[in-house]
Design a protein around this motif. Structure first.
Motif, PDB file in Angstrom:
ATOM      1  N   ARG A 457       0.835  -1.206   0.000  1.00  0.00           N
ATOM      2  CA  ARG A 457       0.000   0.000   0.000  1.00  0.00           C
ATOM      3  C   ARG A 457       0.868   1.254   0.000  1.00  0.00           C
ATOM      4  NH1 ARG A 457      -5.330   0.002   1.241  1.00  0.00           N
ATOM      5  NH2 ARG A 457      -5.096   2.030   2.244  1.00  0.00           N
ATOM      6  N   ARG A 458       1.952   1.222   0.736  1.00  0.00           N
ATOM      7  CA  ARG A 458       2.856   2.378   0.777  1.00  0.00           C
ATOM      8  C   ARG A 458       3.493   2.605  -0.591  1.00  0.00           C
ATOM      9  NH1 ARG A 458       8.125   2.923   4.778  1.00  0.00           N
ATOM     10  NH2 ARG A 458       8.736   5.039   4.129  1.00  0.00           N
ATOM     11  N   ARG A 459       3.863   1.522  -1.276  1.00  0.00           N
ATOM     12  CA  ARG A 459       4.486   1.650  -2.607  1.00  0.00           C
ATOM     13  C   ARG A 459       3.486   2.189  -3.616  1.00  0.00           C
ATOM     14  NH1 ARG A 459       6.004  -3.271  -2.957  1.00  0.00           N
ATOM     15  NH2 ARG A 459       8.006  -2.978  -1.931  1.00  0.00           N
ATOM     16  N   ASN A 460       2.224   1.743  -3.524  1.00  0.00           N
ATOM     17  CA  ASN A 460       1.198   2.241  -4.449  1.00  0.00           C
ATOM     18  C   ASN A 460       0.955   3.737  -4.257  1.00  0.00           C
ATOM     19  OD1 ASN A 460       0.904  -0.276  -5.536  1.00  0.00           O
ATOM     20  ND2 ASN A 460      -0.975  -0.775  -4.425  1.00  0.00           N
ATOM     21  N   LYS A 461       0.934   4.202  -2.993  1.00  0.00           N
ATOM     22  CA  LYS A 461       0.757   5.630  -2.733  1.00  0.00           C
ATOM     23  C   LYS A 461       1.919   6.435  -3.309  1.00  0.00           C
ATOM     24  CE  LYS A 461      -2.018   5.106   1.481  1.00  0.00           C
ATOM     25  NZ  LYS A 461      -2.063   5.303   2.951  1.00  0.00           N
ATOM     26  N   LYS A 462       3.117   5.872  -3.218  1.00  0.00           N
ATOM     27  CA  LYS A 462       4.298   6.551  -3.756  1.00  0.00           C
ATOM     28  C   LYS A 462       4.195   6.711  -5.263  1.00  0.00           C
ATOM     29  CE  LYS A 462       9.355   6.172  -3.703  1.00  0.00           C
ATOM     30  NZ  LYS A 462      10.504   5.315  -3.269  1.00  0.00           N
ATOM     31  N   MET A 463       3.700   5.672  -5.943  1.00  0.00           N
ATOM     32  CA  MET A 463       3.538   5.749  -7.393  1.00  0.00           C
ATOM     33  C   MET A 463       2.453   6.758  -7.768  1.00  0.00           C
ATOM     34  SD  MET A 463       5.782   3.919  -8.853  1.00  0.00           S
ATOM     35  CE  MET A 463       5.075   4.014 -10.487  1.00  0.00           C
ATOM     36  N   MET A 464       1.388   6.845  -6.967  1.00  0.00           N
ATOM     37  CA  MET A 464       0.328   7.813  -7.255  1.00  0.00           C
ATOM     38  C   MET A 464       0.847   9.245  -7.114  1.00  0.00           C
ATOM     39  SD  MET A 464      -2.416   6.304  -8.202  1.00  0.00           S
ATOM     40  CE  MET A 464      -3.623   7.598  -7.951  1.00  0.00           C
ATOM     41  N   ARG A 465       1.691   9.485  -6.116  1.00  0.00           N
ATOM     42  CA  ARG A 465       2.270  10.823  -5.956  1.00  0.00           C
ATOM     43  C   ARG A 465       3.149  11.183  -7.144  1.00  0.00           C
ATOM     44  NH1 ARG A 465       2.874   9.255  -0.416  1.00  0.00           N
ATOM     45  NH2 ARG A 465       5.043   8.706  -0.797  1.00  0.00           N
ATOM     46  N   ARG A 466       3.890  10.221  -7.647  1.00  0.00           N
ATOM     47  CA  ARG A 466       4.722  10.478  -8.827  1.00  0.00           C
ATOM     48  C   ARG A 466       3.867  10.829 -10.031  1.00  0.00           C
ATOM     49  NH1 ARG A 466       9.510   5.854  -8.994  1.00  0.00           N
ATOM     50  NH2 ARG A 466      10.708   6.613  -7.211  1.00  0.00           N
ATOM     51  N   ARG A 485      10.054   1.183 -12.948  1.00  0.00           N
ATOM     52  CA  ARG A 485      10.308   1.889 -11.690  1.00  0.00           C
ATOM     53  C   ARG A 485       9.684   1.138 -10.514  1.00  0.00           C
ATOM     54  NH1 ARG A 485       8.478   6.548 -14.539  1.00  0.00           N
ATOM     55  NH2 ARG A 485      10.159   7.957 -15.177  1.00  0.00           N
ATOM     56  N   LEU A 486       8.419   0.744 -10.692  1.00  0.00           N
ATOM     57  CA  LEU A 486       7.685   0.073  -9.616  1.00  0.00           C
ATOM     58  C   LEU A 486       8.361  -1.244  -9.233  1.00  0.00           C
ATOM     59  CD1 LEU A 486       5.166  -0.149  -7.788  1.00  0.00           C
ATOM     60  CD2 LEU A 486       4.017  -1.288  -9.701  1.00  0.00           C
ATOM     61  N   GLU A 487       8.713  -2.039 -10.240  1.00  0.00           N
ATOM     62  CA  GLU A 487       9.274  -3.354  -9.953  1.00  0.00           C
ATOM     63  C   GLU A 487      10.713  -3.256  -9.451  1.00  0.00           C
ATOM     64  OE1 GLU A 487       8.629  -6.273 -12.996  1.00  0.00           O
ATOM     65  OE2 GLU A 487       6.655  -5.464 -13.486  1.00  0.00           O
ATOM     66  N   ALA A 488      11.447  -2.237  -9.884  1.00  0.00           N
ATOM     67  CA  ALA A 488      12.822  -2.065  -9.411  1.00  0.00           C
ATOM     68  C   ALA A 488      12.863  -1.756  -7.921  1.00  0.00           C
ATOM     69  CB  ALA A 488      13.523  -0.962 -10.199  1.00  0.00           C
ATOM     70  N   ASP A 489      11.817  -1.100  -7.415  1.00  0.00           N
ATOM     71  CA  ASP A 489      11.762  -0.751  -5.995  1.00  0.00           C
ATOM     72  C   ASP A 489      11.215  -1.881  -5.129  1.00  0.00           C
ATOM     73  OD1 ASP A 489      12.786   1.741  -6.491  1.00  0.00           O
ATOM     74  OD2 ASP A 489      10.824   2.717  -6.647  1.00  0.00           O
ATOM     75  N   MET A 490      10.698  -2.929  -5.743  1.00  0.00           N
ATOM     76  CA  MET A 490      10.153  -4.047  -4.969  1.00  0.00           C
ATOM     77  C   MET A 490      11.266  -4.822  -4.268  1.00  0.00           C
ATOM     78  SD  MET A 490       7.192  -5.680  -7.422  1.00  0.00           S
ATOM     79  CE  MET A 490       5.606  -4.892  -7.634  1.00  0.00           C
ATOM     80  N   SER A 491      10.889  -5.531  -3.222  1.00  0.00           N
ATOM     81  CA  SER A 491      11.849  -6.379  -2.518  1.00  0.00           C
ATOM     82  C   SER A 491      12.238  -7.558  -3.406  1.00  0.00           C
ATOM     83  CB  SER A 491      11.251  -6.886  -1.204  1.00  0.00           C
ATOM     84  OG  SER A 491      10.829  -5.809  -0.395  1.00  0.00           O
ATOM     85  N   THR A 492      13.452  -8.029  -3.221  1.00  0.00           N
ATOM     86  CA  THR A 492      13.933  -9.182  -3.978  1.00  0.00           C
ATOM     87  C   THR A 492      13.555 -10.469  -3.259  1.00  0.00           C
ATOM     88  OG1 THR A 492      15.794  -7.910  -4.839  1.00  0.00           O
ATOM     89  CG2 THR A 492      15.966 -10.308  -4.957  1.00  0.00           C
ATOM     90  N   TYR A 493      12.940 -11.385  -3.968  1.00  0.00           N
ATOM     91  CA  TYR A 493      12.571 -12.674  -3.380  1.00  0.00           C
ATOM     92  C   TYR A 493      13.836 -13.509  -3.222  1.00  0.00           C
ATOM     93  CZ  TYR A 493      10.208 -17.137  -2.672  1.00  0.00           C
ATOM     94  OH  TYR A 493       9.779 -18.331  -2.151  1.00  0.00           O
ATOM     95  N   LEU A 494      14.121 -13.925  -1.994  1.00  0.00           N
ATOM     96  CA  LEU A 494      15.378 -14.610  -1.679  1.00  0.00           C
ATOM     97  C   LEU A 494      15.281 -16.124  -1.786  1.00  0.00           C
ATOM     98  CD1 LEU A 494      16.510 -12.458   1.375  1.00  0.00           C
ATOM     99  CD2 LEU A 494      17.177 -12.219  -1.030  1.00  0.00           C
ATOM    100  N   GLY A 495      14.195 -16.621  -2.333  1.00  0.00           N
ATOM    101  CA  GLY A 495      14.068 -18.062  -2.516  1.00  0.00           C
ATOM    102  C   GLY A 495      13.167 -18.694  -1.466  1.00  0.00           C
ATOM    103  N   THR A 496      13.034 -20.001  -1.556  1.00  0.00           N
ATOM    104  CA  THR A 496      12.083 -20.741  -0.724  1.00  0.00           C
ATOM    105  C   THR A 496      12.695 -21.246   0.582  1.00  0.00           C
ATOM    106  OG1 THR A 496      12.644 -22.743  -1.986  1.00  0.00           O
ATOM    107  CG2 THR A 496      10.719 -21.489  -2.697  1.00  0.00           C
ATOM    108  N   PHE A 497      13.922 -20.831   0.897  1.00  0.00           N
ATOM    109  CA  PHE A 497      14.612 -21.352   2.087  1.00  0.00           C
ATOM    110  C   PHE A 497      13.788 -21.127   3.348  1.00  0.00           C
ATOM    111  CE2 PHE A 497      17.434 -21.291   5.667  1.00  0.00           C
ATOM    112  CZ  PHE A 497      18.396 -22.244   5.401  1.00  0.00           C
ATOM    113  N   ASP A 498      13.412 -19.875   3.622  1.00  0.00           N
ATOM    114  CA  ASP A 498      12.667 -19.558   4.844  1.00  0.00           C
ATOM    115  C   ASP A 498      11.285 -20.199   4.854  1.00  0.00           C
ATOM    116  OD1 ASP A 498      14.623 -17.945   6.120  1.00  0.00           O
ATOM    117  OD2 ASP A 498      14.139 -16.310   4.763  1.00  0.00           O
ATOM    118  N   ASP A 499      10.679 -20.332   3.683  1.00  0.00           N
ATOM    119  CA  ASP A 499       9.350 -20.950   3.610  1.00  0.00           C
ATOM    120  C   ASP A 499       9.414 -22.432   3.976  1.00  0.00           C
ATOM    121  OD1 ASP A 499       8.111 -18.547   2.664  1.00  0.00           O
ATOM    122  OD2 ASP A 499       8.983 -18.945   0.706  1.00  0.00           O
TER     123      ASP A 499
END
Length: 664
Positions: A457-466, A485-499
């Motif tokens: 939700r925070r990322r979507n608000k940031k894109m709306m302001r832009r 821009r949107l996808e570059a700012d997203m978190s990187t999925y580190l794989g299924t280890f923690d899951d």
């Protein structure tokens, strides 16, 4: 919005961006030009033969935009040849799964015309990633503009630029329309049905699809335990010692479900074409360091590191560190028991509502401390495993998994083992197990469901302001630049280890001690249901799209779950031996009870081992299909060799005939 990827051709179909390559904003121009030329040069010239375009040609739209962002794609023919090089399996006209070859492309089921749409977008992106990773230095001694970034023949260019901070990130782009369809069928509509595993595999690849397949399988496998556990818990509330039948059911359950899963995963892997696929040759991992030398296998120059030094680091540093952490965990556990004893003494002296609440406080605090210790240890284990300097990614992952599993198992279950077999207090064991399980699930849900939703939700608000700053009405479809821009700012999925680690611990809680707290399976089922929706949401809206990774099974985690099931046999047999019902049969000889318990436990372990060999991991009908495919491959190879042999023998026979005629 992105177009559907076309599996090859610069034939008027236009450029389809598949992968984003982002370099540092202050990267030297000569390095940027050199890398883009390497990507676009032909394979004969040492390049990748891919198409590359700069996202902002000339000047970026805003001052914060990085000008060194490039979109990479590939012609239809280039992607098809890459699929052949990688040995991707596709469905043949006869229904079997075969390695794709350009020569036989018309014999594959979904290949029509020039192959447009034959490869999924995930497969195209995986091919592009492989070609980028395959970019090797030839005669270059360093990256242009960076004298200290040394290169040598055969060194991976992408990995060197990443390790030096010249290359910021490489990630595949989402396909917005397909992602909307997947989101709707996956988690947006509430339904009592299975997950769309084929669609998940089509979009994210086999590795992630197998994780969600295992999560779904584990959830359904828990249903019998939950159905038995609820009435058992309701009608046996005060009798903490009557758990023999449930423990026996537990023994059978944890063995059967893992054997059945191997068959289920083999069926999925065959349908997806990864079961019989040959494993690619592993290249050195990016963080591997050493003295430049000649690899005896590949004949290429690359860093070499003595195995003796690595073993010294493992046994003289890593093992003592793990033992020290286990000791620290044991110390924290003893502090917890002191707090527990203090709270119980207050309650026994003057029982009130607040003292009753106080008896649960030490368990809650201990559960939170366990989660914090697991998190801190995870970072330490990653640093230590990287310092060990493993050459291959698989070796690095195996050592990391072993370190993390040993500590997490001890940290999460040591107190339960102590209560069960040293204190032999079943009332306290039930209370501690319930508190640990509920607290850990609440913490996980906060971290995995509510926090990602807030970030999105925070990322979507940031894109709306832009968009408002650009003072333009929002289009019906997101422009490509905004999507990047949107996808570059997203978190990187580190794989299924923690899951997988979370599922491993939940499996331990259920298989080891759920006979004392039968509602454990019910709580884990509820957790897994919410886990499906939270993980699906994160994959679609919080994380960057990960690259597809072919997988035939869940890898080393299968061994981890099987090891836990062996421990579960020992634990449940010991609990059965401690029950008053069984003790009543041996009123005079405790030694005889121990011997009988040990004998039954060894017999069950032997039966478990026999079942592992008797029950085939791959169903019979799939074994037959694989054997038929291997037979056809051998026959085709024989015919090819025979044809080549005849071609080679014809000139010789004709020469002999000519020489014979001249002599005559």
């Amino acid at each position: 919005m992105l177009k559907q990827p076309s599996a090859g051709g610069d034939d008027g179909s236009g450029f389809t961006p598949l992968v984003v390559v982002e370099l540092a904003p202050d990267a030297k121009e000569e390095a940027v030009v050199w890398l883009t030329r390497k990507i676009s040069d032909s394979e004969q010239s040492g390049g990748a033969g891919l198409s590359v375009q700069q996202l902002w040609s000339g000047t970026a739209e805003t001052e914060k935009d990085n000008p060194n962002v490039f979109l990479v794609g590939g012609s239809r023919q280039r992607l098809l040849s890459g699929a052949e090089d990688l040995g991707l399996f596709k469905e043949f006209n006869d229904g079997s799964m075969r390695a794709f070859t350009c020569a036989n492309r018309d014999n594959f089921k979904d290949f029509k015309g020039d192959g447009d749409g034959f490869l999924s977008m995930a497969e195209c992106q995986y091919i592009v990633k492989h070609e980028l990773d395959s970019l090797r230095a030839k005669s270059e001694t360093h990256i242009p503009g960076y004298e200290k970034a040394k290169l040598y023949p055969g060194k991976s260019i992408i990995r060197r630029m990443q390790s030096k901070g010249i290359l910021v990130q490489v990630f595949p782009l989402h396909e917005t329309e397909e992602l909307k369809r997947l989101s709707f069928t996956w988690y947006k509509k509430v339904k009592l049905s299975l997950q769309p595993l084929d669609e998940i595999r089509h979009y994210y690849g086999e590795g992630l699809a197998l994780y969600f397949g295992f999560l779904e399988y584990f959830t359904f496998a828990l249903v019998p335990m939950a159905l038995v556990g609820v009435p058992y818990y309701l009608f046996d509330w005060e009798s903490y010692d009557k758990y023999v039948l449930f423990a026996g059911f537990n023994l059978v359950w944890c063995t059967v479900i893992l054997e059945a899963w191997k068959r289920s995963s083999a069926t999925m892997a065959y349908r997806w074409g990864t079961l019989s696929r040959k494993k690619a040759f592993e290249e050195p991992r990016p963080g591997f360091r050493g003295v430049l030398g000649l690899n005896p296998v590949t004949g290429r120059e690359e860093p070499l590191y003595p195995n003796t030094k690595r073993l010294l680091r493992v046994y003289l540093v890593s093992v003592p560190f793990v033992v020290l952490c286990l000791y620290l965990s044991l110390y924290v556990m003893m502090v917890y028991f002191l707090m527990e004893g203090w709270a119980l003494s207050l309650h026994d002296a003057e029982p009130t509502f607040w003292t009753t609440v106080l008896t649960f406080v030490p368990s809650v605090i201990y559960a939170v401390v366990i989660e914090v210790m697991n998190l801190i240890y995870r970072y330490a284990a990653e640093f230590l495993t990287g310092w060990e300097n493993h050459r291959l990614e698989s070796s690095y992952q195996n050592h990391l998994v072993l370190k993390v599993l040993v500590f997490n198992f001890f940290n999460c279950f040591a107190s339960l083992f102590y209560i069960a077999f040293v204190m032999q207090d079943m009332v306290m064991l039930r209370q501690s197990l319930a508190t640990l399980l509920i607290t850990s699930q609440i913490l996980n849900q906060v971290m995995e469901a509510f926090l990602p939703y807030w970030l999105q939700r925070r990322r979507n608000k940031k894109m709306m302001r832009r968009a408002r700053k650009r003072a333009s009405p929002p289009p019906a479809e997101m422009p490509l630049a905004d999507q990047v821009r949107l996808e570059a700012d997203m978190s990187t999925y580190l794989g299924t280890f923690d899951d997988y680690l979370e599922l491993f611990l939940l499996f331990g809680y259920v298989s080891l001690f759920s006979c004392v707290y039968p509602l454990a399976a019910v709580l884990v089922v509820l957790n897994n249901v919410t886990e499906v929706y939270s993980d699906a949401f994160k994959m679609c809206h919080v994380f960057k799209r990960p690259f597809s990774e072919p997988a035939a099974n869940i890898g080393v985690w299968q061994l981890a779950f099987e090891a836990m099931s062996v421990i579960a046999v020992v634990t449940n047999c010991a609990l059965i031996g401690m029950s008053p019902q069984v003790k009543s049969y041996f009123p005079e000889s405790e030694t005889q009870l121990i011997l009988w318990t040990a004998a039954i436990e060894h017999g069950l372990l032997a039966l478990k081992l026999i079942l592992t060999f008797v029950i085939p991991d791959v169903p019979k009908h799939i074994q037959t299909k694989l054997a038929r495919l291997e037979f056809e491959s051998l026959e085709a190879l024989k015919k090819k060799s025979l044809t080549q042999g005849r071609k080679c023998s014809r000139p010789q026979s004709s020469k002999r005939a000519q020489s014979g005629s001249s002599q005559y």
